[in-house]
Design an enzyme around this catalytic site. Sequence first.
Site, short mmCIF file in Angstrom:
data_model
loop_
_atom_site.label_atom_id
_atom_site.label_comp_id
_atom_site.label_asym_id
_atom_site.label_seq_id
_atom_site.Cartn_x
_atom_site.Cartn_y
_atom_site.Cartn_z
CG HIS A 92 -5.42 -2.17 -0.14
ND1 HIS A 92 -4.61 -1.87 -1.34
CD2 HIS A 92 -4.94 -1.71 0.89
CE1 HIS A 92 -3.81 -1.26 -1.02
NE2 HIS A 92 -3.81 -0.97 0.37
CG ASP A 133 -6.25 -2.95 -3.89
OD1 ASP A 133 -7.09 -2.35 -3.35
OD2 ASP A 133 -5.04 -2.98 -3.88
CB SER A 148 -1.02 0.05 1.08
OG SER A 148 -2.04 0.76 1.06
#
Length: 710
Positions: A687, A655, A580
Amino acid sequence: MNKYFGLFVCLIAGTFSFAQKKQLTLSDAVLQQNRAFRDEQFNAFTWIPGTDSYVYLSNNYQTMYMGSVKKTEPEQILTVQAANAALGSQLYNFYGFSFRNADELLLTDGNNYYNLNLKTKTGSKLVSVPEDGGNAEYETTTGSAAYTVENNLWIVNSKGEKIAVTKNTDKNIVSGQTYARSEFGITDGIFWSGKGGYLAFYQKDETDVKEYPLVDITKVPAELMNIKYPMAGQGSEKPKVGIYSVSDGKTIFITPKGGKDSYLTNLSWTPDENFVLVAEVNREQNHMWLNQYEAKTGNFVRTILEEQNDKWIEPEHPAFFPLSNSNNFIWISERDGFNNLYYYSIDGKLIKQLTANKFVTKEILQSINKGKEVVFAATGTSALNTLYYAVDLNGKQRCLTLEEGTHSIAINETGTYFLDSYSSHSVPGKVELKTIAGKIAKTLLISKNKLEEVAIGTADIGQIKADDGSVLYTRLIKPSNFDPNKKYPVMVYVYGGPHAQMITNSWLDGANLWMYWMAEQGYLVFTLDNRGSGERGFGFESQVHRQLGTVEIKDQMKGIDYLKSMAYVDTSRFAVHGWSFGGFMTTSLMLKQAETFKVGVAGGPVTDWKYYEVMYGERYMDRPEENQKGYEEASLFTHANKLKGDLLLIHGTVDDVVVPQHNDALLKRFIELGIQIDFFHYPMHKHNVIGKDRVHLIQKVLDYIIEHNK
C-alpha cells in the site's frame, strides 16, 4: 579597530555562516528523518520492577545501560555480544526485551525466548517457536508460547511439547490472527489469561470472502497471489472467539449473538480468569453490546452495557481493570461526543463516569496508587497535543504533563516516578524524570536541533473556520529564504480521512522532512486537517457519514481561500498530493475543483468506495445498495470527465489495502473518455512504497509537480 570595519566583518561573517549551511538532499530528507535527524532519545526505556532504577538501549539497540533517579551517571551493564556468549544465542539486538523480575530479563529473537540474569550474567533458553511459526505470544507464568502456523494455532510449553489448539484443514478457517482487517482496535489474535490457565483467540471463517488476484513478478513465470478481500456490500468474515483450557486441552467457542455477520472485538480477560468480555458490533456498525462469557463453558452471562448511534459505533479499546483483585472495569466510550472513561461493575452497574472532558481520550496507559488512579493519554488543552492525565476512581483528575506538546511517558512499578519524553513546535526533544505529581526530578536529555546547520525553512501553524464554525488547523511551510514580496506556488499535502491527524504540536509539527526540501525548491507546502479527521471528537469526525469527499473538500477549499488571501501566493499555481485517503482526496480535488488545481499526484487512491473493504467502508458509507447516491457522488468515475490539469496516478502492484483495481478502473474510465493521464506502478510494493525505493517515489512525486506546475 575601526567600529565600522568591525561591523562590516561581523556582517560578512554572518553572511558566510548562513551561506555555509548544508543543503538538504531529498534522499536524506526521506531516509534520515528518523535516523540522523531524529531527536535524541532514551531508546526502549524500561523501569526495573519495584525500583526507581531503569534501563535503556543504545541507538543500535545492542548495548544496555542502567541508571536511576538518584544516580548521576548511567552505566553500561550488558552488550549483545555478552548476552549471546552467556545464552549461546544469536541475538542481533535487544529489541523487544522485558523484565521477568528485578534481576532477570526476557529476551527474544522472534522465535526463541531466553532468560538472562543481569547480576550473574548467566541464563538459558526458555522455549522455542518453530521457524515457520508466527504471531508468537509468550506467557510469563507458565513459560508457554502460543503461535500460528498457516491457518492454525499452536502452543509450545516449557517442556518443549507442541500442542495443536486447532486442526483446521480448510484454509478458510483461520485461528489466532487479527481479523476484520485490523479495524476496531484489533491488533492481535491471541490472548493469554492473566495466569496462563486459558488461551483465547480470534477465529475467522473466510468462506464467503471472495479472492482478489495479485501477481508475484519475482517468479519465472509470474505467479498468482490470491488474497481474501471483503469488498463493501459483499460476503464478509464470520468470527468466533475460541477459549482453550490449558489444564484439560479442550476448546469452546463463542459466536456472535446478533447475527453471523456481526463483529467480535476488544476481547479482555477479567483478573480472576473466570470471564471473558467481548464487544459485539452488528454489521451495520450502529449497535454495540459488551457481553460477558464464562471462560470454562463459554456460556453467555450477561450484556454489561450497550450503545447505539445513528451514524456509527466504533469501540477501539478493551475493558481496563484498574484493580488486580476486582472484576470492575473502565470502559472508554464516545457516547457524549468525546472519548471518556466510565467505571462499571462486572454486573453492568455504572459506578462512576470518571471523566467528562470536552477533548479526546486516546488510550489508558496503566493504573497507579494500588489501582486507585488511572493514567491516560488525551489531547487536553489543544487538539494538537498528547498529554497525560491521572484520574482516581472518584473522578478527581489531574494533569501529569504540564508542558504543551506531544508526550510519551513510562511510569515505574511503584508509581512514584515517570519518564517524560516530549517535543513541541519549539522544542526538538526533551527527556525528564518526574515525580508522579509532575515535578521534575532530573533532566536526562535536551536534544539539540539536528537541523540547525541545514538550510530549511519554517512552519507556521494557524487556524481557520469551517462552514459550521469548527476550528480547522493549518500548517504552512515556507522556504529558508522566504521573501514576502515574491509570489510562490503552493503544494497542498492532504490526507483528510478518519483517524488521521496531519498537524501535531511536535517537532516539525507532524510534517515529513521532504516537505521542507520541497519548500527549498521555491514552494509553499500547505496542509489542513479537515472535518472527518482524527482527535477532534465524534461531532467533528462524523460529518462525513454517507458522503465521503464532500465536507472534506469544502474544508480544503476554505484552506485555498485562506491561501489566496496571502499576497505572496501565486494563485495560478496550486498543486496537490496525497496517498490512500489522501489519494482519494487529491483526485477528488483535481476533478471537482478543476479550475483551482493545476497538477496533482495521487498515490494508492480509493477511486470508488464499492471496491474498498467492508469494515471501514461500510462504517462511513453504509452498504452500496443502502447509499447509492452517496457512492455515486463519491466515485471518481462520476467526475472523471471534469479533469483539466495534469494528474499522475501511482499504485503498488501488490497493494492489499487499496487494491490495484481502484486505479486500473479509473484509468479505464479516463481512456473511455479520451482523456490522457499519467500513471506509474511500483512493482511488488504494497500500500505504500517503503525502504530505499521511497526516495524514488518522492522524487517521482515532486519532480512531476515541479515540472507541470510552471
